[in-house]
Design a protein around this motif. Sequence first.
Motif, PDB file in Angstrom:
ATOM      1  N   ALA A   1       0.816  -1.208   0.000  1.00 49.66           N
ATOM      2  CA  ALA A   1       0.000   0.000   0.000  1.00 49.66           C
ATOM      3  C   ALA A   1       0.852   1.261   0.000  1.00 49.66           C
ATOM      4  CB  ALA A   1      -0.933  -0.004   1.202  1.00 49.66           C
ATOM      5  N   THR A   2       2.094   1.145   0.481  1.00 50.11           N
ATOM      6  CA  THR A   2       2.984   2.299   0.531  1.00 50.11           C
ATOM      7  C   THR A   2       4.289   1.960  -0.190  1.00 50.11           C
ATOM      8  OG1 THR A   2       3.940   1.586   2.637  1.00 50.11           O
ATOM      9  CG2 THR A   2       2.036   3.073   2.739  1.00 50.11           C
ATOM     10  N   THR A   3       5.051   2.983  -0.506  1.00 48.81           N
ATOM     11  CA  THR A   3       6.347   2.765  -1.147  1.00 48.81           C
ATOM     12  C   THR A   3       7.243   1.930  -0.239  1.00 48.81           C
ATOM     13  OG1 THR A   3       6.203   4.840  -2.375  1.00 48.81           O
ATOM     14  CG2 THR A   3       8.404   3.917  -2.067  1.00 48.81           C
ATOM     15  N   ALA A   4       7.877   0.930  -0.803  1.00 44.58           N
ATOM     16  CA  ALA A   4       8.750   0.044  -0.029  1.00 44.58           C
ATOM     17  C   ALA A   4      10.116  -0.020  -0.701  1.00 44.58           C
ATOM     18  CB  ALA A   4       8.142  -1.343   0.063  1.00 44.58           C
ATOM     19  N   THR A   5      11.163   0.187   0.084  1.00 47.60           N
ATOM     20  CA  THR A   5      12.534   0.154  -0.419  1.00 47.60           C
ATOM     21  C   THR A   5      13.276  -1.032   0.178  1.00 47.60           C
ATOM     22  OG1 THR A   5      12.587   2.565  -0.623  1.00 47.60           O
ATOM     23  CG2 THR A   5      14.712   1.429  -0.577  1.00 47.60           C
ATOM     24  N   PHE A   6      13.961  -1.791  -0.686  1.00 51.35           N
ATOM     25  CA  PHE A   6      14.764  -2.935  -0.257  1.00 51.35           C
ATOM     26  C   PHE A   6      16.195  -2.676  -0.721  1.00 51.35           C
ATOM     27  CE2 PHE A   6      10.453  -4.245  -1.215  1.00 51.35           C
ATOM     28  CZ  PHE A   6      10.054  -4.838  -0.025  1.00 51.35           C
ATOM     29  N   ALA A   7      17.063  -2.308   0.221  1.00 54.50           N
ATOM     30  CA  ALA A   7      18.448  -1.970  -0.123  1.00 54.50           C
ATOM     31  C   ALA A   7      19.317  -3.220  -0.149  1.00 54.50           C
ATOM     32  CB  ALA A   7      18.993  -0.961   0.881  1.00 54.50           C
TER      33      ALA A   7
ATOM     34  N   ILE B   1       4.792  -6.920 -13.300  1.00 55.42           N
ATOM     35  CA  ILE B   1       4.221  -5.764 -12.605  1.00 55.42           C
ATOM     36  C   ILE B   1       2.795  -5.532 -13.101  1.00 55.42           C
ATOM     37  CG2 ILE B   1       4.509  -3.305 -12.094  1.00 55.42           C
ATOM     38  CD1 ILE B   1       7.516  -3.738 -12.877  1.00 55.42           C
ATOM     39  N   GLU B   2       1.870  -5.451 -12.164  1.00 60.36           N
ATOM     40  CA  GLU B   2       0.464  -5.285 -12.531  1.00 60.36           C
ATOM     41  C   GLU B   2      -0.080  -3.893 -12.217  1.00 60.36           C
ATOM     42  OE1 GLU B   2      -1.791  -9.048 -11.614  1.00 60.36           O
ATOM     43  OE2 GLU B   2       0.202  -9.625 -10.882  1.00 60.36           O
ATOM     44  N   ARG B   3       0.388  -3.281 -11.125  1.00 64.74           N
ATOM     45  CA  ARG B   3       0.010  -1.906 -10.781  1.00 64.74           C
ATOM     46  C   ARG B   3       1.198  -1.213 -10.147  1.00 64.74           C
ATOM     47  NH1 ARG B   3      -4.889  -3.933  -8.342  1.00 64.74           N
ATOM     48  NH2 ARG B   3      -3.857  -3.614  -6.342  1.00 64.74           N
ATOM     49  N   GLY B   4       1.320   0.084 -10.387  1.00 61.46           N
ATOM     50  CA  GLY B   4       2.425   0.839  -9.814  1.00 61.46           C
ATOM     51  C   GLY B   4       3.686   0.667 -10.647  1.00 61.46           C
ATOM     52  N   SER B   5       4.835   0.891 -10.007  1.00 66.56           N
ATOM     53  CA  SER B   5       6.105   0.783 -10.729  1.00 66.56           C
ATOM     54  C   SER B   5       7.184   0.254  -9.800  1.00 66.56           C
ATOM     55  CB  SER B   5       6.523   2.146 -11.301  1.00 66.56           C
ATOM     56  OG  SER B   5       6.730   3.083 -10.249  1.00 66.56           O
ATOM     57  N   LYS B   6       8.258  -0.236 -10.411  1.00 67.92           N
ATOM     58  CA  LYS B   6       9.397  -0.777  -9.675  1.00 67.92           C
ATOM     59  C   LYS B   6      10.660  -0.104 -10.182  1.00 67.92           C
ATOM     60  CE  LYS B   6       9.630  -5.244  -8.977  1.00 67.92           C
ATOM     61  NZ  LYS B   6       9.529  -5.289  -7.501  1.00 67.92           N
TER      62      LYS B   6
ATOM     63  N   GLY C   1      23.136   1.352 -13.118  1.00 65.46           N
ATOM     64  CA  GLY C   1      22.299   2.511 -12.831  1.00 65.46           C
ATOM     65  C   GLY C   1      20.857   2.127 -12.566  1.00 65.46           C
ATOM     66  N   ASP C   2      19.929   3.003 -12.988  1.00 64.83           N
ATOM     67  CA  ASP C   2      18.507   2.824 -12.694  1.00 64.83           C
ATOM     68  C   ASP C   2      17.742   2.223 -13.862  1.00 64.83           C
ATOM     69  OD1 ASP C   2      19.056   4.008 -10.294  1.00 64.83           O
ATOM     70  OD2 ASP C   2      18.143   5.938 -10.770  1.00 64.83           O
ATOM     71  N   LEU C   3      16.758   1.400 -13.505  1.00 61.38           N
ATOM     72  CA  LEU C   3      15.856   0.802 -14.480  1.00 61.38           C
ATOM     73  C   LEU C   3      14.459   0.847 -13.866  1.00 61.38           C
ATOM     74  CD1 LEU C   3      15.809  -0.754 -17.217  1.00 61.38           C
ATOM     75  CD2 LEU C   3      16.058  -2.856 -15.884  1.00 61.38           C
ATOM     76  N   VAL C   4      13.477   1.328 -14.627  1.00 61.64           N
ATOM     77  CA  VAL C   4      12.121   1.460 -14.103  1.00 61.64           C
ATOM     78  C   VAL C   4      11.169   0.563 -14.881  1.00 61.64           C
ATOM     79  CG1 VAL C   4      10.189   3.029 -13.675  1.00 61.64           C
ATOM     80  CG2 VAL C   4      12.544   3.845 -13.371  1.00 61.64           C
ATOM     81  N   GLY C   5      10.443  -0.274 -14.147  1.00 61.90           N
ATOM     82  CA  GLY C   5       9.403  -1.109 -14.736  1.00 61.90           C
ATOM     83  C   GLY C   5       8.041  -0.554 -14.374  1.00 61.90           C
ATOM     84  N   LYS C   6       7.128  -0.576 -15.334  1.00 63.49           N
ATOM     85  CA  LYS C   6       5.778  -0.045 -15.109  1.00 63.49           C
ATOM     86  C   LYS C   6       4.748  -1.151 -15.292  1.00 63.49           C
ATOM     87  CE  LYS C   6       7.191   4.525 -16.657  1.00 63.49           C
ATOM     88  NZ  LYS C   6       7.000   5.607 -17.625  1.00 63.49           N
TER      89      LYS C   6
ATOM     90  N   MET D   1      15.919  -2.028  -4.618  1.00 60.89           N
ATOM     91  CA  MET D   1      14.642  -2.102  -5.325  1.00 60.89           C
ATOM     92  C   MET D   1      13.606  -1.279  -4.572  1.00 60.89           C
ATOM     93  SD  MET D   1      12.716  -5.623  -6.413  1.00 60.89           S
ATOM     94  CE  MET D   1      12.102  -6.055  -4.794  1.00 60.89           C
ATOM     95  N   ILE D   2      12.861  -0.462  -5.316  1.00 64.25           N
ATOM     96  CA  ILE D   2      11.803   0.348  -4.726  1.00 64.25           C
ATOM     97  C   ILE D   2      10.495   0.040  -5.443  1.00 64.25           C
ATOM     98  CG2 ILE D   2      10.989   2.675  -4.187  1.00 64.25           C
ATOM     99  CD1 ILE D   2      13.921   3.615  -4.375  1.00 64.25           C
ATOM    100  N   ASN D   3       9.499  -0.443  -4.692  1.00 59.34           N
ATOM    101  CA  ASN D   3       8.166  -0.677  -5.232  1.00 59.34           C
ATOM    102  C   ASN D   3       7.298   0.537  -4.913  1.00 59.34           C
ATOM    103  OD1 ASN D   3       8.983  -3.225  -6.019  1.00 59.34           O
ATOM    104  ND2 ASN D   3       8.182  -4.222  -4.185  1.00 59.34           N
TER     105      ASN D   3
END
Length: 200
Positions: A25-31, A43-48, A56-61, A76-78
Amino acid sequence: LPHSITDHNARAETNGVSVLDITQATTATFADLYFRQTFLFFIERGSKLVSDSVHGDLVGKAGDLMIFPAGVMVTMINRPLMDQSYKATGVSYTRELTETVFPRRAQMSATPTVRILRADEHRPDRVLRRLRDTLTENNLPQAIRESRVLEPLVWLKSKQIDVPTHGEGSPVSQVRRIIDTDLSYPWRARDVASELAMSE
């Protein structure tokens, strides 16, 4: 990995394949998240957002598929939408199962790195739907089920996506395995070196 993700439920597990529903339900970060097995995130809703020090960075939608090979370590940030939870389906494969499609001898030069297949071009949702149908169909003969659970990996290979497993033999992987044997122990470099029979 499943123990690092909040609010998850295993949907199915068979023959070295695990399928998980992941919602947040909220942004979650896994370092510094380490993947011991091949892991696919549909990924079904939101972004990763995925970051590593090399690529570097890669964004999945929503609709995209992100592929995490064994041995990769990332942050990783959901991220959920404003009015909806983040939702994804995770599919993990054991090394043995992955190597039936990506033989170890043929992939030694491949570097473990996160890859992405976009929804509009590749339609990963169709592959996920087929896998879910396979795992929930009770009347399938076992030999057919075992063959069909490999279809996502076969599909990735047809897309020229390498899924190496040799990252499991890297020094980081070896250290992770040792630490995992006793998570309550305050491991130090000398302890790990002793387990690996090498100097610090």
